[in-house]
Design an enzyme around this catalytic site. Structure first.
Site, PDB file in Angstrom:
ATOM      1  N   GLY A 158       0.796  -1.218   0.000  1.00 29.51           N
ATOM      2  CA  GLY A 158       0.000   0.000   0.000  1.00 29.51           C
ATOM      3  C   GLY A 158       0.829   1.270   0.000  1.00 29.51           C
ATOM      4  O   GLY A 158       0.358   2.315  -0.434  1.00 29.51           O
ATOM      5  N   ASP A 159       2.059   1.189   0.501  1.00 30.50           N
ATOM      6  CA  ASP A 159       2.964   2.347   0.503  1.00 30.50           C
ATOM      7  C   ASP A 159       4.395   1.830   0.464  1.00 30.50           C
ATOM      8  O   ASP A 159       5.181   2.052   1.388  1.00 30.50           O
ATOM      9  CB  ASP A 159       2.728   3.219   1.728  1.00 30.50           C
ATOM     10  CG  ASP A 159       3.534   4.515   1.682  1.00 30.50           C
ATOM     11  OD1 ASP A 159       4.049   4.848   0.595  1.00 30.50           O
ATOM     12  OD2 ASP A 159       3.651   5.183   2.729  1.00 30.50           O
ATOM     13  N   PHE A 160       4.743   1.145  -0.619  1.00 27.92           N
ATOM     14  CA  PHE A 160       6.041   0.479  -0.730  1.00 27.92           C
ATOM     15  C   PHE A 160       7.117   1.487  -1.124  1.00 27.92           C
ATOM     16  O   PHE A 160       7.705   1.432  -2.197  1.00 27.92           O
ATOM     17  CB  PHE A 160       5.966  -0.658  -1.750  1.00 27.92           C
ATOM     18  CG  PHE A 160       7.134  -1.602  -1.705  1.00 27.92           C
ATOM     19  CD1 PHE A 160       7.315  -2.442  -0.626  1.00 27.92           C
ATOM     20  CD2 PHE A 160       8.055  -1.640  -2.738  1.00 27.92           C
ATOM     21  CE1 PHE A 160       8.399  -3.315  -0.571  1.00 27.92           C
ATOM     22  CE2 PHE A 160       9.135  -2.506  -2.700  1.00 27.92           C
ATOM     23  CZ  PHE A 160       9.310  -3.343  -1.611  1.00 27.92           C
ATOM     24  N   SER A 161       7.382   2.418  -0.228  1.00 28.81           N
ATOM     25  CA  SER A 161       8.390   3.450  -0.459  1.00 28.81           C
ATOM     26  C   SER A 161       9.721   3.021   0.144  1.00 28.81           C
ATOM     27  O   SER A 161       9.789   2.067   0.929  1.00 28.81           O
ATOM     28  CB  SER A 161       7.940   4.771   0.168  1.00 28.81           C
ATOM     29  OG  SER A 161       7.838   4.634   1.580  1.00 28.81           O
TER      30      SER A 161
END
Length: 300
Positions: free
Chosen positions: A187-190
């Site tokens: 969902g937020d693979f930063s």
């Protein structure tokens, strides 16, 4: 600096007189503290108001991921006085972004390992995952954040620089139905949410509050975008390791297509929003006068 200890059972027994330091580089809006302990530290997250559900969601996802993927362990959690308290273990290492900054020559190698981690994540059985991370499922959570001005517009990429949070939300709502495929996504693979050990190996991921079944390209795009800060080679290696044959730098057609898509995506929605805002600013009495003069809706 030390801060006031939470008198919340069962967290109080774990925190005690240990030193807490506020973490200020998060994007969730929740209060985050690092709890220093031996042999390993903890992180304390406190969600209030609009961030209550986000922290509670992360606790549920961490529990589900235990044994499935390397993530922080839930040590304790509590809910009272309109706040959700989550105490979780700290993964040993630094963020992928910090690691690449210190080892620029390892950017390509780490990009390939990030792709392997994405594959591992997306291989989790969709039927076993109880969480919905499709855009439509998160819009009710995002809308209050936008309304309360809790979105950091300074974190937008170059293509959306200068956009308001309202304008970006409108674009997201417009594109929500274009999602393709269903896999388990972070969902937020930063780069900030991937933890790397001193040897350059990925030890796990953090901030999983948005994990669930969703579009596979969501994680791929976020990872690819962040790697762009370290060169096109890292981006190309990331995509190649995922089996995606796309290089907008070396291929003329890909470069041409990328420019067209980005330009249309940017300017079409912006012009539409400006036109809509202009129409909304027309006084209602002008419409009423036109109606009395029997002017058709089309001509109005």
């Amino acid at each position: 600096a030390r801060t006031r200890r939470p008198g919340r059972d069962p967290l109080a027994a774990h925190v005690g007189d240990r030193t807490l330091r506020r973490v200020s580089d998060g994007q969730s809006g929740a209060d985050v503290f690092r709890v220093y302990d031996e042999p390993a530290d903890f992180f304390l997250k406190i969600g209030r108001g609009t961030t209550f559900d986000l922290v509670a969601a992360e606790a549920r996802r961490l529990e589900w991921l235990a044994g499935r993927l390397p993530v922080p362990r839930v040590v304790a959690q509590a809910c009272d006085d309109g706040a959700f308290w989550l105490l979780a273990s700290a993964l040993p290492g630094v963020s992928a972004g910090a690691y690449i900054n210190a080892h620029r020559n390892q950017a390509v190698a780490l990009a390939e390992k990030m792709a392997e981690f994405v594959r591992r994540l997306q291989a989790l059985p969709v039927g076993d995952c109880p969480f919905d991370s499709r855009i439509g499922a998160w819009l009710p959570v995002v809308r209050p954040l936008v309304a309360e001005g809790r979105i950091d517009t300074g974190d937008f990429d170059e293509e959306h620089y200068g956009w308001s949070a309202v304008a970006v939300l409108a674009k997201v709502e417009q594109l929500a139905h274009h999602e393709c495929g269903s896999v388990v996504v972070h969902g937020d693979f930063s780069l900030g949410n991937v933890i790397v050990d001193p040897g350059g190996e990925i030890v796990g991921c953090i901030d999983v509050g948005r994990l669930g079944v969703g579009d596979p390209y969501r994680d791929i795009f976020i990872g690819w975008r962040d790697l762009g800060g370290f060169g096109a080679d890292a981006q190309a290696a990331f995509l190649a390791a995922l089996g995606i044959d796309y290089n907008y730098v070396s291929d003329a057609f890909d470069a041409w297509a990328t420019i067209i898509v980005m330009d249309v995506w940017h300017w079409t929605s912006l012009v539409a929003l400006l036109c809509y805002a202009g129409l909304q600013s027309i006084p209602q009495d002008l419409y009423e006068a036109a109606t009395l003069d029997k002017v058709s809706k089309t001509r109005q």
